[in-house]
Enzyme design. Structure first.
Site, short mmCIF file in Angstrom:
data_model
loop_
_atom_site.label_atom_id
_atom_site.label_comp_id
_atom_site.label_asym_id
_atom_site.label_seq_id
_atom_site.Cartn_x
_atom_site.Cartn_y
_atom_site.Cartn_z
N ASN A 1 -32.34 8.34 -5.40
CA ASN A 1 -31.11 7.56 -5.40
C ASN A 1 -30.07 8.38 -6.15
O ASN A 1 -30.29 8.76 -7.29
CB ASN A 1 -31.30 6.21 -6.09
CG ASN A 1 -29.96 5.47 -6.19
OD1 ASN A 1 -29.11 5.62 -5.34
ND2 ASN A 1 -29.79 4.73 -7.28
N LYS B 1 -18.54 -11.12 5.71
CA LYS B 1 -18.33 -9.84 5.04
C LYS B 1 -17.72 -8.82 5.99
O LYS B 1 -16.88 -8.00 5.61
CB LYS B 1 -19.65 -9.31 4.48
CG LYS B 1 -19.53 -8.01 3.72
CD LYS B 1 -18.67 -8.19 2.49
CE LYS B 1 -18.30 -6.92 1.76
NZ LYS B 1 -17.25 -7.11 0.78
C1 AGP Z 1 -11.58 -9.03 1.56
O1 AGP Z 1 -12.06 -9.56 0.40
C2 AGP Z 1 -12.10 -9.64 2.77
N1 AGP Z 1 -13.49 -9.62 2.79
C3 AGP Z 1 -11.47 -9.11 4.06
O2 AGP Z 1 -10.09 -9.28 3.98
C4 AGP Z 1 -11.75 -7.64 4.37
O3 AGP Z 1 -11.06 -6.82 3.51
C5 AGP Z 1 -11.31 -7.35 5.81
O4 AGP Z 1 -12.07 -8.17 6.67
C6 AGP Z 1 -11.49 -5.88 6.18
O5 AGP Z 1 -12.83 -5.53 6.12
P1 AGP Z 1 -13.24 -3.99 6.25
O6 AGP Z 1 -12.66 -3.27 5.10
O7 AGP Z 1 -14.73 -4.02 6.24
O8 AGP Z 1 -12.69 -3.50 7.56
#
Ligand code: AGP
Length: 615
Positions: A101, A610
């Protein structure tokens, strides 16, 4: 950030290793593997994808007689996440297997040397090089007549003296089937000890169900484990070191969060390490210049189009100020879901930078494909190695923030800002616009941030907690900023919205009197970024406009700034735009403490994912 484990004891090792890896999967989950000695043979089994793939492969094998072994769940940094690059890696003779790691910075140099000495390599990984190096040094120790019981420790000590970078290693040697070796340098490694069996792992959850007696290894330490003994050595001298186990009372969940209540809080507190990881391998040996091999072959863009979503968009917007100021590159920043349906025009020499933590966001990916069709060169800035956006970009720079579990992005944005700073410096120097002095001063400041931030975070959290209790009753919030603090105002509002469900708007402070000032009243507080930059006087007068309408104000500011508002929150001063590395965690902590105080599901807020892989 990968998960590694080693086991030696009286029980079948492989099932224990797999179970341990399952509890480490939050550290990385793009491929996995294990190695063990059975019937006098060193067995190595690896699989691409989630741990279940490895489990399926092992289910077809009889591993019941192995009493020691090592295992790994991967978060790729060098080499895309395919079976070939999965760990364990073996040495030239196939008698040493190891899992790793961290990042070996000088692996190419070592690889060239070993290749010249007749070694052949199967992968692009830095880890395989270390396996070969240890194997080669072990052979020379044997030839030298080093006593057999000392050979492996001597080999590790001498080989690792040549390795630059970060590593936590677990190693098994065919010649010592029930012995596990380990080494630590700038990457976490801990032992779980007991009378009948011993564990080695990158984190406590791996062995917590079996022992609560833990020995944290320090940088520069080696360890040798057998089923009923363990010895720690100083890596440089191979001399023994006395260590005493500590007792851990955490439960598994808490352990995976490293004792933090939520992954989001843990990831906020990981940002000092993230800044260090981002700088790793990206500075010239004298640390005076930025080295970005991913951009070496590409010309400096005539015009830069940054495209992203959400928090990544805010990182891009922040970078625009640096690209214009330090590199004099005309820069536009686009919301991907809008950009994909516009008749956009790209000029000769224009380049597109797509930013995405997950590398899978549908709107951003669609924009990447659209501009490639228009013939533009695309730079990907991603955290997930081997993700779609990473694979489809002409060149990709990885942010090395490690897996980000909490839906609300925190450390990933921090890592994006570090790399974007390095890109502006890199292009600024390529265009001879930046003096060596300016570049070195910026890099020196960046290098000092991890330590400063580490020291400042606990107190910043206390302030955020106090403010959260005072202001979490508000029905709405206005976040204001000017210049490179404007994107931060947008990010502060997004963080509060997405985890506390309090309505919040980020706004350019100068734009306020063109409408939003109508919203100001005692129940609609303003969170203002009033940092010590040239625009402070402008922000000061905007805040007077808010106060004139009885608006409550939290001002994030720094020493020496004269402000009389309801709540003054002073953060450390770094240097110019690099103050962002203190301002961003402050915004994240405020949102976190408000959401936690309101009892929200901070890590998995409602209605969010996410990675947004649909339109
Ligand atoms: C941020 O806290 C959110 N999870 C969301 O706005 C995120 O930044 C957006 O969906 C972009 O994701 P990415 O950077 O994985 O493309």
């Amino acid at each position: 950030m990968c998960g590694i484990i080693g086991y030696t004891g009286g029980r079948p090792a492989v099932p224990l290793i797999i179970e341990g890896l399952r509890r480490l999967e939050y550290r990385g989950y793009d491929s996995a593997g294990t190695a063990y000695v059975q019937d006098g043979e060193l067995q190595v089994v690896r699989a691409e994808g989630k741990l279940i793939e490895l489990d399926t492969k092992l289910a077809a094998l009889d591993t019941s007689r192995a009493r020691a072994g090592i295992g790994h769940t991967r978060w790729a940094t060098h080499g895309v996440p395919v079976e070939r690059n999965a760990h364990p890696h073996i040495d030239q003779d196939g008698t040493i297997a190891l899992v790793h790691n961290g990042i070996i910075e000088n692996y190419q140099e070592l690889k060239d040397e070993l290749t010249a000495a007749g070694h052949t390599f199967r992968t692009e990984t830095d880890t395989e090089v270390i396996a070969h190096l240890i194997g080669a040094v072990l052979n020379s120790c044997i030839v030298e007549g080093v006593p057999e019981e000392d050979c492996m420790i001597q080999a590790l000590s001498r080989a690792l003296a040549r390795a630059e970078g970060a590593y936590a290693l677990a190693v098994i040697n065919l010649a010592e089937p029930d012995v596990i070796y380990g080494a630590r340098h700038s990457s976490p490694l801990v032992m779980g000890v007991s009378d009948e069996e011993n564990f080695l792992a990158s984190d406590i959850p791996a062995f917590l169900p079996y022992t609560r007696n833990v020995v944290y290894l320090n940088d520069g330490e080696l360890v040798r484990l057998t089923k009923n003994s363990w010895t720690v050595y100083d890596c440089a001298t191979a001399k023994k070191i006395e260590r005493t186990p500590q007792r851990i009372e955490w439960d598994i969940q808490a352990a995976q969060k490293g004792g933090y209540k939520h992954f989001m809080l843990k990831e906020i507190f990981e940002q000092p390490m993230v800044v260090t990881n981002c700088l790793t391998g990206r500075l010239s040996p004298d640390h005076k210049h930025v080295t970005l091999p991913e951009l070496e072959e590409m010309p400096v863009p005539e015009r830069l189009h940054i495209i992203a979503c959400g928090t990544s968009f805010h990182a891009g917007l922040w970078a625009m100020y640096l690209m214009e100021n330090w590199a004099k590159i005309p820069t536009s920043v686009e919301i991907a879901s809008e950009y994909r349906y516009r008749d956009t025009i790209l000029g000769e020499g224009d380049q597109v930078l797509v930013i995405s933590q997950s590398g899978e966001t549908a709107d951003t990916l669609a924009c990447l494909r659209k501009v490639k069709e228009q013939g533009a060169k695309v730079i990907g800035l991603c955290n997930v190695v081997g993700s779609s956006i990473a694979r489809e970009s002409d060149t990709v720079i990885y942010t090395q923030a490690g897996p980000e579990i909490s839906v609300a992005s925190t450390k990933a944005m921090c890592s994006q800002l570090v790399v974007l700073t390095l890109m502006a410096l890199f292009w600024g120097r390529r265009k001879n616009l930046l003096t060596e002095m300016a570049e070195t001063e910026c890099l020196d400041t960046l290098k000092r941030i991890p330590e400063h931030l580490e020291t400042a975070l606990p107190e910043m959290r206390e302030t955020a907690r106090a403010l959260a209790r005072q202001y979490s009753g508000a029905r709405s919030f206005l976040f204001l900023g000017r210049g490179s603090c404007y994107p931060l105002a947008l990010e502060g509002a997004l963080k509060l919205k997405e985890i506390s469900y309090i309505h919040a708007e980020g706004y350019a402070a100068g734009e306020m009197k063109h409408g939003p000032i109508a919203l100001i009243d005692p129940d609609f507080p303003t969170f203002a970024l009033a940092l010590a930059d040239d625009l402070f006087p402008k922000v000061q007068s905007n805040l007077q406009e808010v106060q004139a309408r009885n608006g409550k104000i939290i001002a994030l500011t720094q020493d020496g700034m004269d402000l009389t508002v309801d709540s003054v929150w002073k953060i450390p001063h770094a240097w110019g735009p690099l103050d962002v590395f203190f301002a961003l965690p402050a915004l994240q902590l405020f949102a976190y403490e408000v959401a936690d105080y309101l009892g929200k599901d901070v890590d998995q807020p409602r209605n969010l994912a996410k990675s947004v892989t649909v339109e």
